[in-house]
Design a protein around this motif. Structure first.
Motif, PDB file in Angstrom:
ATOM      1  N   THR A  10       1.049  -1.258   0.187  1.00 27.14           N
ATOM      2  CA  THR A  10       0.010  -0.157   0.066  1.00 27.14           C
ATOM      3  C   THR A  10       0.871   1.306  -0.137  1.00 27.14           C
ATOM      4  N   TYR A  11       0.774   2.115  -1.034  1.00 28.74           N
ATOM      5  CA  TYR A  11       1.414   3.389  -1.105  1.00 28.74           C
ATOM      6  C   TYR A  11       0.414   4.455  -1.049  1.00 28.74           C
ATOM      7  N   ARG A  12       0.890   5.502  -0.304  1.00 31.75           N
ATOM      8  CA  ARG A  12       0.155   6.786  -0.127  1.00 31.75           C
ATOM      9  C   ARG A  12       0.684   7.809  -0.613  1.00 31.75           C
ATOM     10  N   TYR A  13      -0.128   8.883  -1.661  1.00 23.89           N
ATOM     11  CA  TYR A  13       0.543  10.022  -2.142  1.00 23.89           C
ATOM     12  C   TYR A  13      -0.244  11.163  -1.537  1.00 23.89           C
ATOM     13  N   ASP A  14       0.572  12.099  -0.941  1.00 28.12           N
ATOM     14  CA  ASP A  14      -0.009  13.436  -0.304  1.00 28.12           C
ATOM     15  C   ASP A  14       0.262  14.598  -1.241  1.00 28.12           C
ATOM     16  N   PHE A  15      -0.756  15.467  -1.201  1.00 26.90           N
ATOM     17  CA  PHE A  15      -0.355  16.596  -2.121  1.00 26.90           C
ATOM     18  C   PHE A  15      -1.436  17.951  -1.463  1.00 26.90           C
ATOM     19  N   PHE A  16      -0.914  19.280  -1.937  1.00 24.55           N
ATOM     20  CA  PHE A  16      -1.708  20.183  -1.389  1.00 24.55           C
ATOM     21  C   PHE A  16      -2.224  21.024  -2.404  1.00 24.55           C
ATOM     22  N   ARG A  51      -7.199  -1.629  -4.801  1.00 26.21           N
ATOM     23  CA  ARG A  51      -8.202  -0.561  -4.083  1.00 26.21           C
ATOM     24  C   ARG A  51      -7.448   0.651  -4.263  1.00 26.21           C
ATOM     25  N   ILE A  52      -8.077   1.821  -4.649  1.00 24.18           N
ATOM     26  CA  ILE A  52      -7.695   3.123  -4.998  1.00 24.18           C
ATOM     27  C   ILE A  52      -8.525   4.187  -4.193  1.00 24.18           C
ATOM     28  N   SER A  53      -8.102   4.880  -3.269  1.00 24.65           N
ATOM     29  CA  SER A  53      -9.306   5.834  -2.784  1.00 24.65           C
ATOM     30  C   SER A  53      -8.287   7.421  -2.633  1.00 24.65           C
ATOM     31  N   CYS A  54      -9.040   8.253  -2.818  1.00 22.50           N
ATOM     32  CA  CYS A  54      -8.505   9.592  -2.449  1.00 22.50           C
ATOM     33  C   CYS A  54      -9.820  10.315  -1.516  1.00 22.50           C
ATOM     34  N   VAL A  55      -8.899  10.720  -0.481  1.00 24.68           N
ATOM     35  CA  VAL A  55      -9.629  11.344   0.796  1.00 24.68           C
ATOM     36  C   VAL A  55      -8.900  12.686   1.449  1.00 24.68           C
ATOM     37  N   PRO A  56      -9.620  13.559   1.729  1.00 26.10           N
ATOM     38  CA  PRO A  56      -9.236  14.731   2.479  1.00 26.10           C
ATOM     39  C   PRO A  56      -8.088  14.290   3.533  1.00 26.10           C
ATOM     40  N   VAL A  57      -7.389  15.046   4.156  1.00 26.56           N
ATOM     41  CA  VAL A  57      -6.574  14.667   5.140  1.00 26.56           C
ATOM     42  C   VAL A  57      -6.984  15.539   6.488  1.00 26.56           C
ATOM     43  N   LEU A  58      -7.472  14.892   7.328  1.00 28.02           N
ATOM     44  CA  LEU A  58      -7.745  15.435   8.652  1.00 28.02           C
ATOM     45  C   LEU A  58      -8.765  16.882   8.647  1.00 28.02           C
ATOM     46  N   ALA A  59      -9.587  16.790   7.621  1.00 29.08           N
ATOM     47  CA  ALA A  59     -10.337  17.884   7.375  1.00 29.08           C
ATOM     48  C   ALA A  59      -9.703  19.272   7.143  1.00 29.08           C
ATOM     49  N   ARG A  60      -8.442  19.106   6.602  1.00 22.80           N
ATOM     50  CA  ARG A  60      -7.677  20.554   6.415  1.00 22.80           C
ATOM     51  C   ARG A  60      -7.846  20.753   5.004  1.00 22.80           C
ATOM     52  N   PRO A  61      -8.451  21.924   4.738  1.00 21.72           N
ATOM     53  CA  PRO A  61      -8.780  22.343   3.555  1.00 21.72           C
ATOM     54  C   PRO A  61      -7.700  22.226   2.316  1.00 21.72           C
ATOM     55  N   GLY A  62      -7.750  21.673   1.604  1.00 21.47           N
ATOM     56  CA  GLY A  62      -6.545  21.503   0.202  1.00 21.47           C
ATOM     57  C   GLY A  62      -5.705  20.592   0.529  1.00 21.47           C
TER      58      GLY A  62
END
Length: 272
Positions: A111-117, A180-191
């Motif tokens: 499982t990999y995670r990609y974080d972006f802003f 599985r692939i999912s896209c979710v917001p991080v800790l309700a932090r906008p953007g």
């Protein structure tokens, strides 16, 4: 009989040229760990990782194993190594593994995670751990593309050009299965967003190219309906840009409980 020791490793890849040892002598995670293990075990150590990560990529749950004839307690391989290592590499756990265990070949998936802003101005402290992709982002736009990408496909279009011998015979080529692939917001932090990928294996830079393509879809720069056509072309030029390495985290290596009782990786980023 030599012992097989399995390590669970987290690291900040910002200052390293990836996982794999380099002939040119650039600092790598594998080389750093092998050097410290050799000092600890008083013998040369070859560390076998579950996979490779590129320069600048991070890990929360890398698994690696090695063999040693030493009798030191397991605590020495966690507490002892952490005392020797720089703070950007941490051993989260050490266990005895069966003699036939192999970090890479015993693995069922990753499982990999990609974080972006996507906000206009990125805070300096996050620049090594999130890609900055400014602009409106609508995650619902991804849904048709995710439905297409999940499953077993030839992912040649999402593989770094020139990273594999296309004429080689045997093996499975560029065919991989994403469960599985999912896209979710991080800790309700906008953007702030995370895309997670779980699959039985990944090609060179596959997660970063998938992420770059999906971010372009979410920002309206290309249509989700293009995903099937991109797969069908088997041509890297048809997919989106390669997302920066800084946003990529190897979260977990998956094993069968019958083969090995997995240690749980930490769930938090290496750095804020």
């Amino acid at each position: 009989m030599p012992r097989t020791i399995r390590l669970l490793i987290a690291y900040d890849g910002s200052g390293y040229h990836g996982w794999q040892r380099q002939r040119q002598g650039e600092p790598t995670i594998q080389q750093e760990l092998e050097t410290r293990l050799a000092a600890l075990c008083q013998q040369p150590i070859t560390l076998h990782g579950a996979g490779r990560t590129d320069a600048g990529v991070h890990a929360l749950g890398m698994v690696a194993h090695f063999h040693t004839s030493g009798t030191m307690p397991l605590a020495a391989f966690s507490k002892g190594l952490n005392a020797l290592l720089s703070a950007d590499i941490r051993i989260l756990g050490a266990e005895e593994a069966p003699a036939n265990f192999h970090s890479r070949f015993s693995a069922l998936g990753k499982t990999y995670r990609y974080d972006f802003f996507t906000g206009p101005v990125q805070l300096p402290g996050s620049r090594f751990y999130q890609a900055h992709c400014p602009g409106p982002f609508v995650p619902e736009r991804l849904e048709p593309a995710l439905a297409v990408l999940v499953g077993t496909h030839d992912f040649s279009s999402f593989e770094r050009s020139g990273s594999r011998d296309k004429e080689a015979t045997g093996g499975r080529g560029a065919v991989r299965s994403l469960s599985r692939i999912s896209c979710v917001p991080v800790l309700a932090r906008p953007g702030h967003w995370s895309i997670r990928f779980t699959g039985d294996g990944f090609l060179r830079q596959m997660v970063r190219i998938l992420s770059g393509t999906l971010i372009e879809i979410g920002q309206g720069k290309r249509r989700a309906e293009e995903a099937a056509a991109i797969l069908a072309t088997r041509d890297r030029t048809a997919a989106g840009h390669t997302a920066p390495a800084c946003g990529l985290f190897l979260e977990k290596i998956h094993y069968s409980p019958q083969i090995f009782c997995p240690l749980a990786p930490c769930s938090q980023p290496v750095a804020p």
